[in-house]
Design an enzyme around this catalytic site. Structure first.
Site, PDB file in Angstrom:
ATOM      1  N   GLN A  70      48.388  88.894 154.776  1.00  0.00           N
ATOM      2  CA  GLN A  70      47.177  89.000 153.953  1.00  0.00           C
ATOM      3  C   GLN A  70      47.428  89.903 152.755  1.00  0.00           C
ATOM      4  O   GLN A  70      48.225  90.843 152.834  1.00  0.00           O
ATOM      5  CB  GLN A  70      46.031  89.573 154.790  1.00  0.00           C
ATOM      6  CG  GLN A  70      45.531  88.626 155.861  1.00  0.00           C
ATOM      7  CD  GLN A  70      44.482  89.304 156.725  1.00  0.00           C
ATOM      8  OE1 GLN A  70      43.423  89.677 156.244  1.00  0.00           O
ATOM      9  NE2 GLN A  70      44.798  89.484 157.991  1.00  0.00           N
TER      10      GLN A  70
HETATM   11  N1  LIG Z   1      49.642  71.589 160.641  1.00  0.00           N
HETATM   12  C1  LIG Z   1      50.378  72.676 160.843  1.00  0.00           C
HETATM   13  N2  LIG Z   1      49.777  73.841 161.113  1.00  0.00           N
HETATM   14  C2  LIG Z   1      50.560  74.926 161.320  1.00  0.00           C
HETATM   15  C3  LIG Z   1      51.973  74.863 161.276  1.00  0.00           C
HETATM   16  N3  LIG Z   1      52.451  76.105 161.501  1.00  0.00           N
HETATM   17  C4  LIG Z   1      51.390  76.896 161.687  1.00  0.00           C
HETATM   18  N4  LIG Z   1      50.241  76.201 161.592  1.00  0.00           N
HETATM   19  C5  LIG Z   1      48.869  76.700 161.723  1.00  0.00           C
HETATM   20  O1  LIG Z   1      48.597  77.568 160.636  1.00  0.00           O
HETATM   21  C6  LIG Z   1      47.690  78.603 161.046  1.00  0.00           C
HETATM   22  C7  LIG Z   1      48.246  79.955 160.692  1.00  0.00           C
HETATM   23  O2  LIG Z   1      49.409  80.201 161.469  1.00  0.00           O
HETATM   24  P1  LIG Z   1      49.944  81.676 161.754  1.00  0.00           P
HETATM   25  O3  LIG Z   1      51.250  81.526 162.438  1.00  0.00           O
HETATM   26  O4  LIG Z   1      48.911  82.505 162.405  1.00  0.00           O
HETATM   27  O5  LIG Z   1      50.141  82.197 160.249  1.00  0.00           O
HETATM   28  P2  LIG Z   1      50.725  83.586 159.750  1.00  0.00           P
HETATM   29  O6  LIG Z   1      51.681  83.265 158.663  1.00  0.00           O
HETATM   30  O7  LIG Z   1      51.264  84.362 160.891  1.00  0.00           O
HETATM   31  O8  LIG Z   1      49.455  84.308 159.113  1.00  0.00           O
HETATM   32  P3  LIG Z   1      49.152  85.901 158.954  1.00  0.00           P
HETATM   33  O9  LIG Z   1      49.405  86.543 160.267  1.00  0.00           O
HETATM   34  O10 LIG Z   1      47.726  86.007 158.515  1.00  0.00           O
HETATM   35  O11 LIG Z   1      50.068  86.391 157.871  1.00  0.00           O
HETATM   36  C8  LIG Z   1      47.476  78.406 162.552  1.00  0.00           C
HETATM   37  O12 LIG Z   1      46.271  77.686 162.738  1.00  0.00           O
HETATM   38  C9  LIG Z   1      48.682  77.561 162.971  1.00  0.00           C
HETATM   39  O13 LIG Z   1      48.441  76.755 164.114  1.00  0.00           O
HETATM   40  C10 LIG Z   1      52.590  73.598 160.993  1.00  0.00           C
HETATM   41  O14 LIG Z   1      53.812  73.428 160.908  1.00  0.00           O
HETATM   42  N5  LIG Z   1      51.741  72.548 160.781  1.00  0.00           N
END
Ligand SMILES: Nc1nc2c(ncn2[C@@H]2O[C@H](COP(=O)(O)OP(=O)(O)OP(=O)(O)O)[C@@H](O)[C@H]2O)c(=O)[nH]1
Ligand SMILES: [Mg+2]
Length: 179
Positions: A70
């Site tokens: 974030q």
């Molecule tokens: N369709 C799709 N959704 C994905 C994929 N990878 C992650 N997501 C979705 O994207 C959303 C965010 O994923 P996170 O892994 O929490 O993202 P993050 O980068 O860790 O985010 P922060 O912790 O806020 O920095 C979740 O709802 C996941 O299920 C993908 O390859 N395809």
């Protein structure tokens, strides 16, 4: 004695390699970390601070720090930089609007003294999404070919199915011992 032990330790490949997983919020960083660890999709919520896990690939130990993406958290990414060998930059391939912000963050990191020896793996994630950018498009936009002072590699992937993740890890293991 300690030095000899450290040398032997590294010879046998048990040395731990520090990795930071960065990228904008919602890119899929935490999903990727737990796919690496457990081969399954976990339910995530936005990361505040970080998650850290040890991932072992063919006798190579990676200590992976998944850092919250974030906006308010990005200014503290640099507190994780020291001794980093690999940066995994996760890009949400459907998020065209914010690719310019990712680019700014990438070049800010590459200019940081603590990351001067780090190799960069870029995951073009969410390749399952209709209309997403390809790895080639992302590579062009991020002008990756202009990066001469850090080894880099871009890999398309889908963290939900795990597709492409192993290839990314293989590139990382192939880099070990090169420097
Ligand atoms: N369709 C799709 N959704 C994905 C994929 N990878 C992650 N997501 C979705 O994207 C959303 C965010 O994923 P996170 O892994 O929490 O993202 P993050 O980068 O860790 O985010 P922060 O912790 O806020 O920095 C979740 O709802 C996941 O299920 C993908 O390859 N395809
Ligand atoms: Mg997260």
């Amino acid at each position: 004695m300690g030095l000899i032990f450290a040398k032997l330790w590294s010879l046998f490949g048990n040395q731990e390699h520090k990795v930071i997983i960065v990228g904008l919020d919602n890119a899929g960083k935490t999903t990727i970390l737990y796919q690496f660890l457990m081969n399954e999709v976990v339910h995530t919520s936005p990361t505040i601070g970080s998650n850290v896990e040890e991932i072992v690939v063919k006798n190579t130990h990676f200590l992976m720090w998944d850092i919250g993406g974030q906006e308010s958290l990005r200014s503290s990414w640099n507190t994780y930089y020291s001794n980093t060998e690999f940066i995994i930059l996760v890009v949400d391939s459907i998020d065209r609007e914010r690719l310019s912000i990712t680019k700014e963050e990438l070049y800010r990191m590459l200019a940081h003294e603590d990351l001067r020896k780090a190799a960069v793996l870029i995951f073009a994630n969410k390749q399952d999404m209709k209309g997403c950018m390809t790895a080639a498009e992302i590579s062009t936009y991020l002008t990756l070919s202009s990066i001469k002072d850090h080894p880099w590699h871009i890999q398309s992937c889908c963290a939900l199915t795990g597709e492409g993740l192993c290839q990314g890890l293989e590139w990382m293991t192939s880099r070990i011992g090169v420097r």
